[in-house]
Design an enzyme around this catalytic site. Structure first.
Site, PDB file in Angstrom:
ATOM      1  N   CYS A 228       0.919  -1.372   0.109  1.00 33.19           N
ATOM      2  CA  CYS A 228      -0.084   0.066   0.206  1.00 33.19           C
ATOM      3  C   CYS A 228       0.791   1.258  -0.196  1.00 33.19           C
ATOM      4  O   CYS A 228       0.594   2.106  -0.803  1.00 33.19           O
ATOM      5  CB  CYS A 228      -0.908  -0.027   1.106  1.00 33.19           C
ATOM      6  SG  CYS A 228      -0.298   0.205   2.905  1.00 33.19           S
ATOM      7  N   HIS A 276      -2.910   1.436   6.718  1.00 33.83           N
ATOM      8  CA  HIS A 276      -3.005   1.310   5.341  1.00 33.83           C
ATOM      9  C   HIS A 276      -3.293   2.641   4.748  1.00 33.83           C
ATOM     10  O   HIS A 276      -3.763   3.661   5.353  1.00 33.83           O
ATOM     11  CB  HIS A 276      -4.464   0.480   5.076  1.00 33.83           C
ATOM     12  CG  HIS A 276      -4.633   0.199   3.781  1.00 33.83           C
ATOM     13  ND1 HIS A 276      -3.871  -0.804   3.019  1.00 33.83           N
ATOM     14  CD2 HIS A 276      -5.583   0.595   2.752  1.00 33.83           C
ATOM     15  CE1 HIS A 276      -4.592  -0.853   1.646  1.00 33.83           C
ATOM     16  NE2 HIS A 276      -5.525  -0.097   1.726  1.00 33.83           N
ATOM     17  N   HIS A 288      -5.425   1.703  -4.641  1.00 31.99           N
ATOM     18  CA  HIS A 288      -4.629   0.948  -3.777  1.00 31.99           C
ATOM     19  C   HIS A 288      -4.164  -0.429  -4.109  1.00 31.99           C
ATOM     20  O   HIS A 288      -4.856  -1.162  -4.603  1.00 31.99           O
ATOM     21  CB  HIS A 288      -5.385   1.238  -2.383  1.00 31.99           C
ATOM     22  CG  HIS A 288      -6.596  -0.037  -2.078  1.00 31.99           C
ATOM     23  ND1 HIS A 288      -6.998  -0.641  -1.124  1.00 31.99           N
ATOM     24  CD2 HIS A 288      -7.341  -0.329  -3.275  1.00 31.99           C
ATOM     25  CE1 HIS A 288      -7.926  -1.403  -1.154  1.00 31.99           C
ATOM     26  NE2 HIS A 288      -8.302  -1.441  -2.433  1.00 31.99           N
TER      27      HIS A 288
END
Length: 312
Positions: A228, A276, A288
């Site tokens: 990420c 994240h 993402h």
């Protein structure tokens, strides 16, 4: 039967009498395990960066110390040579000086000059030693920190094996649920970006959109795969903006914006632990790298948002 892994993970034991878990149940298990794995991965990324930065600092400091050490060695050699000559040739030198100069006062003047020279040499040496000690004092805690970080990285390297094993297990679960068919649907269900923001953000968001479909690999920042924070790091790197390889640290170095101020290229951070991050691409969508087994893709902003940040 699926055995539990050591470290992070869930104890999944399928009793013979129980029905096979449904796809929804397996996805729920995968999400729960991933919620434990991703913070570990982000910590691993942060430690790797810390270690590299501290080693660079140590190298730079060593380069500064080295010339001082050479100065100390040369100065000490000069003093040692002078002391040796004075010791070995003391009396004859005095006698020869008297015979040569004819006047004892000339010898006294010479000895005074030599004494002054010796004191000056001693002061020069002491000044260099003081500087060297100052640098050594600064380097000592740095050395301690490098030892600590190296030990931590070694521990995380062991943890990496557990992470890899758990990622493989999640993949097996996913294959059990779906087989080899693609069940993720369209990875790009809307225009990406929705609108082009121009400037640095335009370069970043265009790059992020172009990575859709590439695999998730933890610890990776491209070009063939991403996690990420690796994806957002690489995207903004295209625009000349440097970001750390860690979601929480990216939050620290980006300007805070509210949800109604979002524009393509902004970063969206998730969960209380900031484990994240994704990139906003407009109209409520993000790009993402979500988790192992799922390629880079678009999705709606969703819930569990912690905050929003704007690089640059």
């Amino acid at each position: 039967m699926i055995a539990a892994t050591t470290g992070v993970g869930l104890l999944l034991v399928a009793a013979p009498a129980q029905a096979q878990p449904t796809v929804a149940e397996i996805e729920s298990q995968i999400d729960e395990v991933w919620a434990e794995l991703e913070p570990t991965i982000e910590r691993h990324n942060a430690v790797r960066q810390d270690l590299a930065a501290k080693k660079k600092q140590a190298d730079e400091l060593q380069k500064k110390i080295k010339p001082l050490q050479i100065q100390i060695d040369l100065a000490m050699d000069r003093v040692s040579e002078f002391a040796a000559r004075s010791y070995k040739g003391g009396s004859p030198s005095v006698f020869n000086a008297i015979l040569t100069n004819g006047k004892p006062t000339h010898l006294a003047d010479q000895l005074e000059l030599l004494d002054q020279f010796a004191r000056r040499q001693a002061r020069d040496v002491q000044a260099v030693v003081d500087l060297k000690n100052e640098y050594a004092a600064k380097k000592a805690p740095l050395d301690d920190l490098i030892i600590e970080l190296t030990s931590t990285e070694a521990q995380l390297a062991a943890k990496a094996k557990e992470i890899d094993a758990e990622v493989d297990r999640l993949q097996d679960l996913r294959l059990e649920a779906y087989g080899s068919t693609n069940t993720l649907g369209s990875l790009r269900p809307a225009p990406c970006p929705a609108t082009y923001p121009g400037g640095a953000a335009g370069k970043a968001v265009t790059f992020a959109c172009a990575q859709i479909g590439k695999p998730y690999v933890w610890g990776s920042a491209g070009p063939g795969s991403y996690d990420c924070s690796g994806l957002t790091l690489a995207a903004w790197g295209q625009a000349g903006v440097s970001l750390p390889h860690n979601a929480a640290r990216q939050r620290q170095v980006t300007a805070n914006v509210s949800r109604d101020q979002l524009r393509p290229g902004d970063l969206i951070f998730y969960y209380s632990g900031l484990s994240h991050v994704g990139m906003y691409v407009g109209d409520g969508w993000i790009v993402h790298a979500s988790q192992a087994g799922e390629p880079v893709q678009m999705r709606k902003i969703g819930s569990s948002v912690h905050s929003y940040g704007r690089p640059g």
